[in-house]
Design a protein around this motif. Sequence first.
Motif, mmCIF file in Angstrom:
data_model
loop_
_atom_site.group_PDB
_atom_site.id
_atom_site.type_symbol
_atom_site.label_atom_id
_atom_site.label_comp_id
_atom_site.label_asym_id
_atom_site.label_seq_id
_atom_site.Cartn_x
_atom_site.Cartn_y
_atom_site.Cartn_z
ATOM 1 N N THR A 76 0.948 -1.249 0.111
ATOM 2 C CA THR A 76 -0.048 0.132 0.009
ATOM 3 C C THR A 76 0.917 1.312 0.104
ATOM 4 N N LYS A 131 1.697 6.070 -4.611
ATOM 5 C CA LYS A 131 0.679 5.086 -5.060
ATOM 6 C C LYS A 131 0.835 4.652 -6.308
ATOM 7 N N PRO A 147 -6.520 -0.845 -0.352
ATOM 8 C CA PRO A 147 -7.024 0.637 -0.720
ATOM 9 C C PRO A 147 -7.112 1.450 0.642
ATOM 10 N N HIS A 150 -12.791 0.796 2.407
ATOM 11 C CA HIS A 150 -13.065 -0.398 2.035
ATOM 12 C C HIS A 150 -14.043 -0.728 3.126
ATOM 13 N N CYS A 180 -10.232 10.095 3.680
ATOM 14 C CA CYS A 180 -10.859 9.284 2.620
ATOM 15 C C CYS A 180 -12.182 8.767 3.238
ATOM 16 N N VAL A 239 -13.385 9.529 -1.909
ATOM 17 C CA VAL A 239 -13.748 8.225 -2.280
ATOM 18 C C VAL A 239 -15.196 8.105 -2.560
#
Length: 332
Positions: A76, A131, A147, A150, A180, A239
């Motif tokens: 990640t 990323k 991610p 999630h 996020c 997101v």
Amino acid sequence: MDDFSLPSLRAAAAMVHDQVPPTPQYAWPLLAGRIGVETWVKHENHTPTGAFKVRGAITYIDWLRRTHPEVTGIITATRGNHGQAQVRAARAAGLQATIVVPHGNALEKNAAMRAFGATLIEHGHDFDSAKAEAVRLAAEQGLFMVPAYHAQLVRGVASYGLELFDAVPDLDTVYVPVGCGSGLCATIAARDALGLKTKVVGVVSAHVDAAKRSFEAGQLLTSPTAYTFADGVAVCTPVQAALDYFGPRADRFVGVTDDEVADAIRIYWQDTHNLAEGAGAVALAALIQEKEQMRGKKVAVILSGGNGDMSQMAQILGGETPRVTTDMRKAI
């Protein structure tokens, strides 16, 4: 369909608590006297990684092991808290963990990730570059790309919401930092699962306010740059899945300036002797901004993390506000 029912969240909390004890929530009298509001602080700076993300990593890695048993390692990109959480959970589950950070990342956070067992790679000069490299390495080395958002992350993070609401069920409002979106969505999920009426307010940097504007417009909007020292909320593009969930469920959003955040960090130190990183202090900054409308109410703020850069913290505690000239770009 994501399962954010109370049985599901309680099961996730039990899994989290096998590794991470519940964090405290305190009503600090000096804060109440200063703000004029009964203020409860949820101390996510007291976790084993110094931030709330440790919770979601536990449930996410459990899900990964069950649904993708062939996976031997994860990768990640991060600027710190997300990476610490993922490598800790991955190594505890017997998985290898590769973390990609941009050059110039905080030395303390890099050291912590290595100490938890990460293979740390420095690439590029902003989060987007890191990323992109993580995605490339995932394909090249057969690693599973984790991610930033999630549903399984949300289930684990909701454990702090359950702890807070179980301890103080009559809160009028909770202020939650928004990067996020896992923290905001998790707090809402816990509230709704318990059937409470508490208002949940998202807090962003006024300098990187895409989540706030997206919430208010009802559609995904972006910020062109992310110039803020509160790197945990420096998210240029929200997101979509998080927006879909918190959009109809959050009460409102508040944007706070870097000066307000720096002041909140100093207040945390003076009134509670806790050190909050930039993103960890935005919720308190928002409450202070809205203190007049909160008079007479019982309110909570999420101190989401305490992993501030030492030189930056010295500058803030010395009365200054760090001036960021590098675009942080979606730091998680």
